[in-house]
Design an enzyme around this catalytic site. Sequence first.
Site, PDB file in Angstrom:
ATOM      1  N   LYS A 198       1.991 -11.947   3.214  1.00 43.57           N
ATOM      2  CA  LYS A 198       3.229 -11.342   3.732  1.00 43.57           C
ATOM      3  C   LYS A 198       3.899 -10.445   2.694  1.00 43.57           C
ATOM      4  O   LYS A 198       4.651  -9.541   3.041  1.00 43.57           O
ATOM      5  CB  LYS A 198       4.164 -12.416   4.257  1.00 43.57           C
TER       6      LYS A 198
HETATM    7  C1  PLP Z   1       1.714 -15.044   8.543  1.00 43.15           C
HETATM    8  C2  PLP Z   1       0.343 -15.507   8.179  1.00 43.15           C
HETATM    9  C3  PLP Z   1      -0.749 -15.340   9.057  1.00 43.15           C
HETATM   10  C4  PLP Z   1      -0.613 -14.721  10.426  1.00 43.15           C
HETATM   11  O1  PLP Z   1      -0.341 -13.354  10.396  1.00 43.15           O
HETATM   12  P1  PLP Z   1       0.282 -12.620  11.684  1.00 43.15           P
HETATM   13  O2  PLP Z   1       0.554 -11.230  11.253  1.00 43.15           O
HETATM   14  O3  PLP Z   1       1.544 -13.389  12.005  1.00 43.15           O
HETATM   15  O4  PLP Z   1      -0.711 -12.723  12.769  1.00 43.15           O
HETATM   16  C5  PLP Z   1      -1.996 -15.763   8.624  1.00 43.15           C
HETATM   17  N1  PLP Z   1      -2.167 -16.352   7.417  1.00 43.15           N
HETATM   18  C6  PLP Z   1      -1.134 -16.534   6.559  1.00 43.15           C
HETATM   19  C7  PLP Z   1      -1.389 -17.200   5.247  1.00 43.15           C
HETATM   20  C8  PLP Z   1       0.156 -16.120   6.896  1.00 43.15           C
HETATM   21  O5  PLP Z   1       1.169 -16.306   6.046  1.00 43.15           O
END
Ligand code: PLP
Length: 495
Positions: free
Chosen positions: A114
Amino acid sequence: MNYFSTRDTRRDVGVSAAQAIKQGLAGDGGLFVPETLPALTKEFLSELCRDDYATRAAKVMKLFLEDYTYEELLEDCQKAYAPESFRGGAAPLHKVEDGLYSLEMWHVPTAAFKDMALQIMPRLLSRALKKTGEERTALILVATSGDTGKAALEGYRDIDQIKMIVFYPVDGVSRVQKLQMATQEGDNVRVLAIRGNFDDAQTGVKKIFGDAAVAERLDKGGYLLSSANSINWGRLLPQIVYYVSAWCDLTASGDLKDGETFNVCVPTGNFGNIFAAYLARCMGLPIGKLICASNKNHVLTDFLQTGTYDRNRPFHLTMSPSMDILISSNLERLLYFTAGSAATADYMAQLNKNGCYTVDAATKAEIDRVFVGYFADENDTAATIHKVWENNHYLSDTHTAVALSCADKYMTETGDRAPMVVASTASPYKFANDVYRAVACKDATDELAALDELSALTGVEITYPLAGLASRTVRFKDVIDADGMTDSVYETLGL
Ligand SMILES: *Cc1c(COP(=O)(O)O)cnc(C)c1O
């Protein structure tokens, strides 16, 4: 280039990119989408291959952000993707075996992907406030079940004209996550624990957002409410870049020849990350199939198989918690691009009312052309971590393991041998307890000890933001009742 709501059928007045980023959600409840998709031409792509990550990001984002200058974007990207905070490179591609690559997006400040968006988005927002003549300070409120809170805190710390408060459920996050947030630095951020669960924290934040009296008091005090939510265009756009970057790296190494396509498999929750890959594909990046990987909460797998999205089902807590989601908000953007705004508005109304909808046959066919869905249950996930460690000496986190398992199922079922890039979204050390159990087939001493024990067992170095966590100074200790959240906002701002 203007931005419109996914639910806007008239499309006579759009908003600027800065306005879309400042506003977050469109007035009709839809999500902002650009009016057109710029093309990634051959010349543009080959030029990008000679650039560093920050420059690649600035050039790709400039295609969408007409009201930002290239110099502004480059300055922000250089700060956001500085080598000090992205120590292993912004998104390096690791070859797991022939034809299988892990796009590692966790050599970042909070060890999960993120940051790739949350390091740059606050800078885009800060500029958006100035570009739209906003004099108030933006107050960002976040309710978090763990990872988003920390990534947002790191992204927004010490950013001009922005303040942030993060609420988390006192017993609802892991010890590592709690420590990561409680030791947060930055003069413009505060972290509060809530007595209650994640829903209590989330409901509290939504209540503050929906309360006109709060908005008025904040406005008088010189604040406007804003959100760091993943449906903001400013969070989605930076995610296109690492797929372009992966293509550059694959072609540079000769693993992908001119005219060849590659497939991408993404561990999916809110559908943001995989949707960014879809946009890159629409813009001309030679991606073949997009494999949407889910865990035991496989509402998306079912949707891609049947055309029916149905959130009326049990919710499971899994070892890949960032994918424990029953409403994948960004799917609305895919519906817009495949079914149009009238149908999207209709499907979303059905989702609100009944918790389900079924897309028509033409939309389903259009989605099938690109997407395929698989899921990995808890056993598959643990077995994949174990197997990939044993066979390839590659340590994957629980989310990445879900994707590796789904990529394997896809390749076995279809025989498709195009190079496969798996989005690796978190460091294995972020979920050290579960990873240790999967690799060692026994439990670690406890959650914090698991980091050292996993490192001792595998010889893989602990990802730097997580090393030494236990010895950092705890800054935030306050625990409040959920019904005291509004008052805590006033108190924080001195209103
Ligand atoms: C947020 C997240 C996801 C999912 O991503 P999206 O964009 O919400 O589909 C997958 N893996 C991790 C470690 C995350 O923090």
